[in-house]
Design an enzyme around this catalytic site. Structure first.
Site, PDB file in Angstrom:
ATOM      1  N   CYS A   1      -3.232 -42.210   1.114  1.00  0.00           N
ATOM      2  CA  CYS A   1      -1.900 -42.812   1.454  1.00  0.00           C
ATOM      3  C   CYS A   1      -1.568 -43.763   0.059  1.00  0.00           C
ATOM      4  CB  CYS A   1      -1.335 -43.247   2.905  1.00  0.00           C
ATOM      5  SG  CYS A   1      -2.242 -45.100   2.943  1.00  0.00           S
TER       6      CYS A   1
ATOM      7  N   CYS B   1      -3.649 -47.305   0.227  1.00  0.00           N
ATOM      8  CA  CYS B   1      -4.681 -46.962   0.148  1.00  0.00           C
ATOM      9  C   CYS B   1      -5.165 -46.839  -1.065  1.00  0.00           C
ATOM     10  CB  CYS B   1      -5.523 -45.615   0.609  1.00  0.00           C
ATOM     11  SG  CYS B   1      -5.808 -46.242   2.075  1.00  0.00           S
TER      12      CYS B   1
ATOM     13  N   HIS C   1      -7.153 -48.917   7.481  1.00  0.00           N
ATOM     14  CA  HIS C   1      -7.531 -47.353   7.619  1.00  0.00           C
ATOM     15  C   HIS C   1      -8.610 -46.849   7.116  1.00  0.00           C
ATOM     16  CE1 HIS C   1      -2.814 -46.126   6.153  1.00  0.00           C
ATOM     17  NE2 HIS C   1      -2.809 -46.442   7.074  1.00  0.00           N
TER      18      HIS C   1
ATOM     19  N   GLU D   1     -10.285 -46.318   4.448  1.00  0.00           N
ATOM     20  CA  GLU D   1     -10.671 -46.615   3.621  1.00  0.00           C
ATOM     21  C   GLU D   1     -10.178 -47.835   2.826  1.00  0.00           C
ATOM     22  OE1 GLU D   1      -8.279 -43.059   2.764  1.00  0.00           O
ATOM     23  OE2 GLU D   1      -8.089 -44.340   3.464  1.00  0.00           O
TER      24      GLU D   1
END
Length: 154
Positions: free
Chosen positions: A82, A85, A52, A54
């Site tokens: 999410c 993260c 992801h 992040e």
């Protein structure tokens, strides 16, 4: 601090993801007016569920700053973090998170739950939400609309 300026920089990262056919999500980490980490969604490209935006930005900033504690940093991300993260943000001690569009399916900065400000954790994050919400959300909406159009039987 100009949150819109930095969010536009995070959006530049999201466009990189989109150019690869990835869901357009981008993130940057800023410390003292300088980007120290950046990332964009690479799950499909790398076949890595942890890739992801992040997570990539946190790894880069930690390497650059030679510390797992990202103190005095602000993380900008185009979509609300999410659970994975959010956990990484708490673990890396990022003090401030600024996000663009809320995520009704996985948002853990207040939409579904708020892991970033959970009182039972040893670190809580200052949140600034919905900066350039329409632009960040519009990028995602357009991406998925195009994707659905390509997948229609012809």
């Amino acid at each position: 601090m100009d949150h819109e300026y930095w969010m536009r920089r995070a959006m530049e990262e999201a466009y990189k993801a989109e150019s690869l056919g990835e869901v357009p999500i981008g993130a940057i980490i800023v410390r003292q007016g300088e980007i120290v980490g950046s990332g964009y969604n690479l799950r499909e490209t790398t076949l890595d569920p942890t890739a992801h935006a992040e997570m990539i930005a946190i790894r880069e900033a930690s390497t650059r700053l030679q510390s797992w504690r990202l103190l005095d940093c602000t993380l900008y991300v185009t979509l609300e973090p999410c659970p994975m993260c959010a956990g990484a943000i708490v673990q890396s001690r990022v003090p401030t998170v600024v996000y663009g569009a809320p995520d009704p399916k996985a948002g853990c900065a207040g939409t579904l739950m708020n892991l970033l400000q959970e009182d039972r954790f040893n670190h809580r994050v200052e949140l600034v939400g919905e900066v350039l919400r329409e632009e960040c959300g519009g990028m995602l909406t357009a991406f998925f609309r195009r994707l659905r159009g390509k997948n229609k039987p012809g």
